[in-house]
Design a protein around this motif. Structure first.
Motif, PDB file in Angstrom:
ATOM      1  N   MET A 100       0.752  -1.211   0.177  1.00  0.00           N
ATOM      2  CA  MET A 100       0.081  -0.229  -0.086  1.00  0.00           C
ATOM      3  C   MET A 100       1.154   1.288   0.111  1.00  0.00           C
ATOM      4  N   LEU A 101       1.784   0.915   0.685  1.00  0.00           N
ATOM      5  CA  LEU A 101       2.793   2.712   0.661  1.00  0.00           C
ATOM      6  C   LEU A 101       3.277   2.264  -0.423  1.00  0.00           C
ATOM      7  N   TYR A 102       3.586   1.084  -1.031  1.00  0.00           N
ATOM      8  CA  TYR A 102       4.511   1.143  -2.023  1.00  0.00           C
ATOM      9  C   TYR A 102       3.731   2.039  -3.583  1.00  0.00           C
ATOM     10  N   ALA A 103       2.284   2.124  -3.177  1.00  0.00           N
ATOM     11  CA  ALA A 103       1.945   2.688  -4.095  1.00  0.00           C
ATOM     12  C   ALA A 103       1.948   4.106  -4.239  1.00  0.00           C
ATOM     13  N   TYR A 104       1.896   4.390  -3.181  1.00  0.00           N
ATOM     14  CA  TYR A 104       1.912   6.069  -3.315  1.00  0.00           C
ATOM     15  C   TYR A 104       2.549   7.234  -4.370  1.00  0.00           C
ATOM     16  N   PRO A 105       3.051   6.343  -5.422  1.00  0.00           N
ATOM     17  CA  PRO A 105       3.244   6.992  -6.774  1.00  0.00           C
ATOM     18  C   PRO A 105       2.125   6.941  -7.329  1.00  0.00           C
ATOM     19  N   THR A 106       1.214   6.312  -7.670  1.00  0.00           N
ATOM     20  CA  THR A 106      -0.409   6.599  -8.201  1.00  0.00           C
ATOM     21  C   THR A 106      -0.591   7.880  -7.499  1.00  0.00           C
ATOM     22  N   MET A 107      -0.525   8.572  -6.256  1.00  0.00           N
ATOM     23  CA  MET A 107      -1.049   9.014  -5.608  1.00  0.00           C
ATOM     24  C   MET A 107      -0.479  10.319  -6.278  1.00  0.00           C
ATOM     25  N   VAL A 108       0.552  10.944  -6.035  1.00  0.00           N
ATOM     26  CA  VAL A 108       1.818  11.348  -6.509  1.00  0.00           C
ATOM     27  C   VAL A 108       1.711  11.903  -7.815  1.00  0.00           C
ATOM     28  N   ILE A 109       1.041  11.268  -8.389  1.00  0.00           N
ATOM     29  CA  ILE A 109       1.045  11.525  -9.955  1.00  0.00           C
ATOM     30  C   ILE A 109      -0.744  12.399  -9.488  1.00  0.00           C
ATOM     31  N   VAL A 110      -1.447  11.538  -9.782  1.00  0.00           N
ATOM     32  CA  VAL A 110      -3.236  12.117  -9.705  1.00  0.00           C
ATOM     33  C   VAL A 110      -3.239  14.110  -8.732  1.00  0.00           C
ATOM     34  N   LEU A 111      -1.942  13.812  -7.723  1.00  0.00           N
ATOM     35  CA  LEU A 111      -2.209  14.768  -6.435  1.00  0.00           C
ATOM     36  C   LEU A 111      -1.480  16.121  -7.590  1.00  0.00           C
ATOM     37  N   GLY A 112      -0.513  15.699  -8.238  1.00  0.00           N
ATOM     38  CA  GLY A 112      -0.091  16.614  -8.976  1.00  0.00           C
ATOM     39  C   GLY A 112      -0.743  17.225 -10.792  1.00  0.00           C
ATOM     40  N   ALA A 113      -1.401  16.040 -11.103  1.00  0.00           N
ATOM     41  CA  ALA A 113      -2.444  16.037 -12.092  1.00  0.00           C
ATOM     42  C   ALA A 113      -3.602  17.135 -11.223  1.00  0.00           C
ATOM     43  N   LEU A 114      -3.927  17.058  -9.889  1.00  0.00           N
ATOM     44  CA  LEU A 114      -5.067  18.069  -9.509  1.00  0.00           C
ATOM     45  C   LEU A 114      -4.344  19.431  -9.124  1.00  0.00           C
ATOM     46  N   PHE A 115      -3.010  19.734  -8.231  1.00  0.00           N
ATOM     47  CA  PHE A 115      -2.527  20.534  -7.978  1.00  0.00           C
ATOM     48  C   PHE A 115      -1.902  21.382  -8.644  1.00  0.00           C
ATOM     49  N   PHE A 116      -0.909  20.370  -9.895  1.00  0.00           N
ATOM     50  CA  PHE A 116       0.397  20.982  -9.678  1.00  0.00           C
ATOM     51  C   PHE A 116       0.116  21.257 -11.841  1.00  0.00           C
ATOM     52  N   GLY A 117      -0.597  21.058 -12.875  1.00  0.00           N
ATOM     53  CA  GLY A 117      -0.751  20.870 -13.180  1.00  0.00           C
ATOM     54  C   GLY A 117      -0.319  20.344 -14.489  1.00  0.00           C
ATOM     55  N   GLN A 118       0.112  18.939 -13.764  1.00  0.00           N
ATOM     56  CA  GLN A 118       1.112  17.753 -14.574  1.00  0.00           C
ATOM     57  C   GLN A 118      -0.157  16.613 -15.196  1.00  0.00           C
ATOM     58  N   ARG A 119      -0.103  16.271 -16.473  1.00  0.00           N
ATOM     59  CA  ARG A 119      -0.347  15.689 -17.844  1.00  0.00           C
ATOM     60  C   ARG A 119      -0.944  14.055 -16.971  1.00  0.00           C
ATOM     61  N   LEU A 120      -1.679  13.879 -17.239  1.00  0.00           N
ATOM     62  CA  LEU A 120      -2.750  12.907 -16.411  1.00  0.00           C
ATOM     63  C   LEU A 120      -2.941  11.359 -18.057  1.00  0.00           C
ATOM     64  N   GLY A 121      -1.994  10.971 -18.507  1.00  0.00           N
ATOM     65  CA  GLY A 121      -2.313   9.990 -19.850  1.00  0.00           C
ATOM     66  C   GLY A 121      -2.873   8.843 -19.597  1.00  0.00           C
ATOM     67  N   ARG A 122      -3.189   8.266 -20.449  1.00  0.00           N
ATOM     68  CA  ARG A 122      -4.273   6.814 -20.599  1.00  0.00           C
ATOM     69  C   ARG A 122      -3.169   5.722 -19.940  1.00  0.00           C
ATOM     70  N   GLN A 123      -1.457   5.996 -20.129  1.00  0.00           N
ATOM     71  CA  GLN A 123      -1.231   4.628 -19.305  1.00  0.00           C
ATOM     72  C   GLN A 123      -0.774   4.835 -18.386  1.00  0.00           C
ATOM     73  N   GLN A 124      -0.870   6.297 -17.709  1.00  0.00           N
ATOM     74  CA  GLN A 124      -0.828   6.504 -16.192  1.00  0.00           C
ATOM     75  C   GLN A 124      -2.157   5.499 -15.821  1.00  0.00           C
ATOM     76  N   VAL A 125      -3.442   5.668 -16.071  1.00  0.00           N
ATOM     77  CA  VAL A 125      -4.379   5.353 -15.523  1.00  0.00           C
ATOM     78  C   VAL A 125      -4.172   3.870 -15.356  1.00  0.00           C
ATOM     79  N   SER A 126      -4.328   3.627 -16.715  1.00  0.00           N
ATOM     80  CA  SER A 126      -4.005   1.721 -17.338  1.00  0.00           C
ATOM     81  C   SER A 126      -3.402   1.423 -15.742  1.00  0.00           C
ATOM     82  N   ALA A 127      -2.176   1.922 -15.321  1.00  0.00           N
ATOM     83  CA  ALA A 127      -1.118   1.524 -14.337  1.00  0.00           C
ATOM     84  C   ALA A 127      -1.811   1.715 -12.527  1.00  0.00           C
ATOM     85  N   MET A 128      -3.082   2.429 -13.084  1.00  0.00           N
ATOM     86  CA  MET A 128      -3.532   2.774 -11.607  1.00  0.00           C
ATOM     87  C   MET A 128      -4.337   1.739 -11.207  1.00  0.00           C
ATOM     88  N   VAL A 129      -4.925   1.376 -12.239  1.00  0.00           N
ATOM     89  CA  VAL A 129      -6.433   0.490 -12.474  1.00  0.00           C
ATOM     90  C   VAL A 129      -5.242  -0.579 -12.280  1.00  0.00           C
TER      91      VAL A 129
END
Length: 305
Positions: A115-144
């Motif tokens: 669960m703690l190892y999965a925090y990169p997925t949270m980093v990416i989601v938070l980056g997209a929400l608050f820092f304008g970072q792009r969230l692509g299809r491959q990232q979404v599939s990786a999180m799934v």
């Protein structure tokens, strides 16, 4: 120009390799943390006293390292920068550690580490929400893939233990992962301003002070019952699973950035699982194996972004 590029490339490659090596070493040392904590729980220790002793042992190291790092800076950080580093430390080391230690009372070391190892997925989601970072299809599939794997391991814990305890532990660990994700996102700028050694010292120092205040409010300054095994385990937790990897991960973030540092810890869940099965006698079934493969695959795919 070509000669210049050939000259710079080895330096850049060496810089990257060193950063990745530091991140992997930090992941390995952090992977021992839930094993040590579970062992100390079996010896009768509880979360807050353990966290307090851990910080008491670690703080002198951070004070000494922070002093020399401060002396070496030609331009000293101002009070705003120091306060920001302290606030980041409270979020990433005090709150995240408290939630993690509480959660480990209820879930297996294997589920906690995944669960703690999965925090990169949270980093990416938070980056997209608050820092304008792009969230692509491959990232979404990786999180799934990642969260499908976590559901499998969660299902095994749920089938083997008390359902209410497992749910509570899972929520606490997820909250810890979220807190550490925010730490990773906000630490990059602060590390760039004051260097990894001083930043880590301030961040961990602030977390240590908060822990001491928390413990004093509830228990005063009285030591919990200790014996040789408890002292040995607490020293291992404080130095080899806290102090050393905290400096390593900050230096890794400085060299390769938060995204690469976040996804370089593939070794962590694997090592934790092996140690949990061998040293703690935790079960290892097909759900854990399949879940671990999915989580590692999902997080590893994020590295290709």
């Amino acid at each position: 120009m070509a000669d210049s590029q050939r000259t710079l490339q080895p330096d850049s490659s060496t810089h990257l390799r060193l950063g990745l090596t530091l991140a992997l070493a930090a992941a390995f040392l952090f992977s021992t943390k839930p094993i040590i904590i579970k062992w100390l729980y079996e010896l009768g220790m509880s979360p807050l006293p353990l966290m307090w002793l851990r910080m008491l042992m670690a703080m002198p190291v951070y004070i000494v390292v922070g002093y020399f790092a401060w002396q070496r800076l030609p331009v000293k950080p101002d009070i705003r920068q120091i306060s920001a580093a302290a606030g980041i430390g409270l979020m990433g080391y005090y709150l995240a550690s408290l939630l993690d230690l509480q959660g480990l009372q209820y879930v297996s070391a294997q589920l906690e580490r995944l669960m703690l190892y999965a925090y990169p997925t949270m980093v990416i989601v938070l980056g997209a929400l608050f820092f304008g970072q792009r969230l692509g299809r491959q990232q979404v599939s990786a999180m799934v893939l990642t969260y499908a794997g976590l559901l499998l391991v969660y299902g095994q814990d749920l089938s083997l233990g008390d359902a209410q305890d497992t749910r509570l532990g899972t929520l606490l660990i997820l909250a810890s992962a979220l807190s550490f994700s925010l730490y990773i996102l906000f630490s990059k700028k602060a590390i760039g301003q004051m260097g990894s050694l001083l930043f880590t010292s301030i961040a961990m120092g602030a977390a240590g002070v908060a822990t001491c205040i928390h413990y004093a409010v509830l228990h005063g300054v009285e030591l919990p019952p200790m014996d040789n095994q408890r002292w040995a385990g607490t020293v291992l937790l404080a130095i080899f699973a806290t102090v050393v990897p905290s400096f390593l991960v900050s230096e890794a973030i400085k060299r390769i950035g938060p995204a690469r540092a976040a996804v370089s810890g593939t070794i962590g869940p694997v090592m934790t699982t092996l140690m949990a099965v061998v040293l703690l006698g935790e079960p290892f079934g097909w759900m854990t194996a399949a879940g671990m493969v999915l989580v590692l695959t999902g997080v590893s795919r994020l590295q290709k972004q």
